[in-house]
Design a protein around this motif. Sequence first.
Motif, PDB file in Angstrom:
ATOM      1  N   LEU A 174       0.855  -1.241  -0.006  1.00  0.00           N
ATOM      2  CA  LEU A 174      -0.036   0.070   0.087  1.00  0.00           C
ATOM      3  C   LEU A 174       0.679   1.338  -0.082  1.00  0.00           C
ATOM      4  O   LEU A 174       0.528   2.382  -0.681  1.00  0.00           O
ATOM      5  CB  LEU A 174      -0.873  -0.054   1.101  1.00  0.00           C
ATOM      6  N   ASP A 181       1.998   6.093  -7.292  1.00  0.00           N
ATOM      7  CA  ASP A 181       0.738   6.915  -7.496  1.00  0.00           C
ATOM      8  C   ASP A 181       0.953   8.512  -7.217  1.00  0.00           C
ATOM      9  O   ASP A 181       0.124   9.325  -7.631  1.00  0.00           O
ATOM     10  CB  ASP A 181      -0.606   6.559  -6.592  1.00  0.00           C
ATOM     11  N   GLN A 187       3.417  12.515   2.292  1.00  0.00           N
ATOM     12  CA  GLN A 187       2.121  12.245   1.722  1.00  0.00           C
ATOM     13  C   GLN A 187       1.748  10.878   2.131  1.00  0.00           C
ATOM     14  O   GLN A 187       0.618  10.631   2.523  1.00  0.00           O
ATOM     15  CB  GLN A 187       1.981  12.817   0.252  1.00  0.00           C
TER      16      GLN A 187
ATOM     17  N   TYR B  88      -6.561   0.916  -1.722  1.00  0.00           N
ATOM     18  CA  TYR B  88      -6.429   1.599  -0.312  1.00  0.00           C
ATOM     19  C   TYR B  88      -7.526   1.007   0.237  1.00  0.00           C
ATOM     20  O   TYR B  88      -8.761   1.646   0.150  1.00  0.00           O
ATOM     21  CB  TYR B  88      -6.375   3.070  -0.518  1.00  0.00           C
ATOM     22  N   MET B  91     -10.366   3.893   1.664  1.00  0.00           N
ATOM     23  CA  MET B  91     -11.004   4.598   0.635  1.00  0.00           C
ATOM     24  C   MET B  91     -12.032   3.691  -0.034  1.00  0.00           C
ATOM     25  O   MET B  91     -11.911   2.382  -0.243  1.00  0.00           O
ATOM     26  CB  MET B  91     -10.033   5.260  -0.178  1.00  0.00           C
ATOM     27  N   PHE B  99      -7.129   9.009  -6.108  1.00  0.00           N
ATOM     28  CA  PHE B  99      -5.869   9.144  -5.561  1.00  0.00           C
ATOM     29  C   PHE B  99      -4.654   9.632  -6.290  1.00  0.00           C
ATOM     30  O   PHE B  99      -4.056  10.936  -5.856  1.00  0.00           O
ATOM     31  CB  PHE B  99      -5.624   7.931  -4.678  1.00  0.00           C
ATOM     32  N   PRO B 100      -4.358   9.333  -7.288  1.00  0.00           N
ATOM     33  CA  PRO B 100      -3.249   9.685  -7.992  1.00  0.00           C
ATOM     34  C   PRO B 100      -3.618  11.043  -8.571  1.00  0.00           C
ATOM     35  O   PRO B 100      -2.442  11.928  -8.522  1.00  0.00           O
ATOM     36  CB  PRO B 100      -3.099   8.710  -9.133  1.00  0.00           C
ATOM     37  N   MET B 103      -2.838  13.449  -5.900  1.00  0.00           N
ATOM     38  CA  MET B 103      -1.238  13.763  -5.524  1.00  0.00           C
ATOM     39  C   MET B 103      -0.663  14.522  -6.410  1.00  0.00           C
ATOM     40  O   MET B 103       0.250  14.988  -6.107  1.00  0.00           O
ATOM     41  CB  MET B 103      -0.776  12.379  -5.603  1.00  0.00           C
ATOM     42  N   HIS B 104      -1.221  14.492  -7.640  1.00  0.00           N
ATOM     43  CA  HIS B 104      -0.791  15.366  -8.720  1.00  0.00           C
ATOM     44  C   HIS B 104      -1.202  16.759  -8.823  1.00  0.00           C
ATOM     45  O   HIS B 104      -1.079  17.339  -9.954  1.00  0.00           O
ATOM     46  CB  HIS B 104      -0.827  14.727 -10.180  1.00  0.00           C
ATOM     47  N   ARG B 145      -7.178   3.059 -11.540  1.00  0.00           N
ATOM     48  CA  ARG B 145      -6.252   3.887 -10.941  1.00  0.00           C
ATOM     49  C   ARG B 145      -5.077   4.201 -11.610  1.00  0.00           C
ATOM     50  O   ARG B 145      -4.352   5.211 -11.512  1.00  0.00           O
ATOM     51  CB  ARG B 145      -5.875   3.399  -9.428  1.00  0.00           C
ATOM     52  N   ARG B 149      -4.676   9.039 -14.605  1.00  0.00           N
ATOM     53  CA  ARG B 149      -3.628  10.125 -14.861  1.00  0.00           C
ATOM     54  C   ARG B 149      -2.678  10.198 -16.158  1.00  0.00           C
ATOM     55  O   ARG B 149      -1.680  10.918 -16.121  1.00  0.00           O
ATOM     56  CB  ARG B 149      -2.771  10.577 -13.538  1.00  0.00           C
TER      57      ARG B 149
END
Lengths: 279, 319
Positions: A174, A181, A187, B88, B91, B99-100, B103-104, B145, B149
């Motif tokens: 994970l 990711d 983070q 995850y 979530m 999520f990605p 993060m971006h 996922r 992106r």
Amino acid sequence: MVSEYNNPRNRKFYFIIAIIFVIVTLIPMYVLIIIAFAVPSQTVAAYYPPLFPSQFTLSNFIGAFSGYSSILQAAFIKSLITATIVGALAVALGFHASYGLSKMSNRMSALIISVLFFSTMIPSLTIAIPISVSFLKLGLYDSALGLALAQELVVLPMTVFMITGTLQSLPKQLELQARVDGAGFMQSLYTVILPLAKPGIFAAFLLSWMMSWDEFTFAVILSPVHPTLPILIYIDSTARGNILFASAFALLVTIPVIIITLVLSKFIKGNYLTSGVTG
Amino acid sequence: MTAKLELRNVTKAYGKTTVIKNLSLLVEEGEFFVILGPSGTGKSTLLKLIVGIEQPTSGQVLIDGKDVTAMPPNRRNLAMVFQNYALYPNMNVFNNIAFPLKMHHSGNITQKVREVAEKLNISEILGKRVNQISGGQQQRVALARAMVRNPAMFLLDEPLSNLDARVRFSARSELKRLQQDLKQTFVFVTHDQKEAEALGDRVAVLNQGQFQQIAPYKELYEEPATAWVGDFVGDFPMNFVDGKGFRPEWANIGSGPYSIIIDSSESFGDIYYVFGRTESGEHIVLKSPKLLSIGSQLKFSVTRFKEFRDTPQSTVGNV
């Protein structure tokens, strides 16, 4: 999971053990309750107190509050602040220490954790006296923060031990997945690992909160002027000799513990840890 | 966006154990590249080196000609699907896919998640927790996922091996279609011959940290570079007589200079595979249109042989 737990005969056995355990735990509580609520002639004033008293009164509570309500309130607030600082600090420090430990080999982390427990092997009394001298100089003597820092000595190894166990049980992928990711190191630590470690963190918070709530040795030496609740009860039942009022206090002491346990318990039973990660 | 991947003399050692030995590799843009090998030969380690979770002991990883060896994984813009999907658990499906993007710091998150969910047929489960969905759906969520992106490259670590046989088959063809659709570079790790055959434009056979051969699967089967590859690739190990290798299809049964005593046979659709041993004890697999009795002698001739410099050694123990 088909196991011996589901065998009806074994279930009966576990049930009996659980009942015995509950009785052993609740009897002192029961005694405390009847002393607090029953008339004194049926409890502390009787040679042979009945197991089930028949006459009840609220006079112990009224007496306790009318005489000492401001002291009680102050002690309650002091205990509450101290325990909350202890719990929060233990979890904040413990989580980061545990993360580091969870990255080490099992042998290494076990070694470091056992070294941490050294501080709890020394009697609190022995360390409390030199600490009190330093606290006098630092202006921490008799303060909630000072007391909390001292109690941390006992609480922190336990917290680190618990949270490390939780972190070690998390699937390693994970965190790696989070990094791929696009999460930076911090983070991934706070958006993925921290939420997953919640059950362990809440359990550790609860335990350290409760350890502080009824901690005695550090409290009596480092904070005697404005005492915490356990110290106040102690003073009442011994120095002032009023065990009736002390029982009423003692009962009040347990109420916040019950409340915080109920509130946090739903976070502790987290069995969702490995779901979504098959294989 | 699609990218070229290059490995230059990459070596990875853990203490005294060298897992990856001086590997060099060039994966072209938009290629479906499969790394095939028995378990424990460093396939997953190789992916981790590419994605940046692990650092090579020596050598370089280049993406589109740029050296990324020292770059942390979150800045490489690659996507990875782990064998266990690593969704995850705290979530729901939507947030896993988002999520990605979060993060971006990308915009239009809701729209992008919905688009990719539609493409992979998981729009209905966006609100569900990841433990409420099936294995096949979990695999799609992991793919979504990865796709959401628009990464430079996809790295997949045995993503089909946790699925039921039936779902696995449809997921496999879907994956191939998806790659052709996206025209992106896929690096796919597996120990499964069928997956390598069905998916790979080229297949690299990895054994003990070294590439034995890099070629289309058909070429691996027909023209193995080493006896080890001949032995490992295919439903059955390559047959060897007199130190020369041949496939069951290259033999004609009935008459010929060679003979075996039949040990057993298995039916595969409308033909039979016959297992036997030569006089000198070599194990041979042949094809037969009809069932032959066990213990009888079978003569055969071989139309073509493949000769190797290395000596054949059984891979069965490694698989």
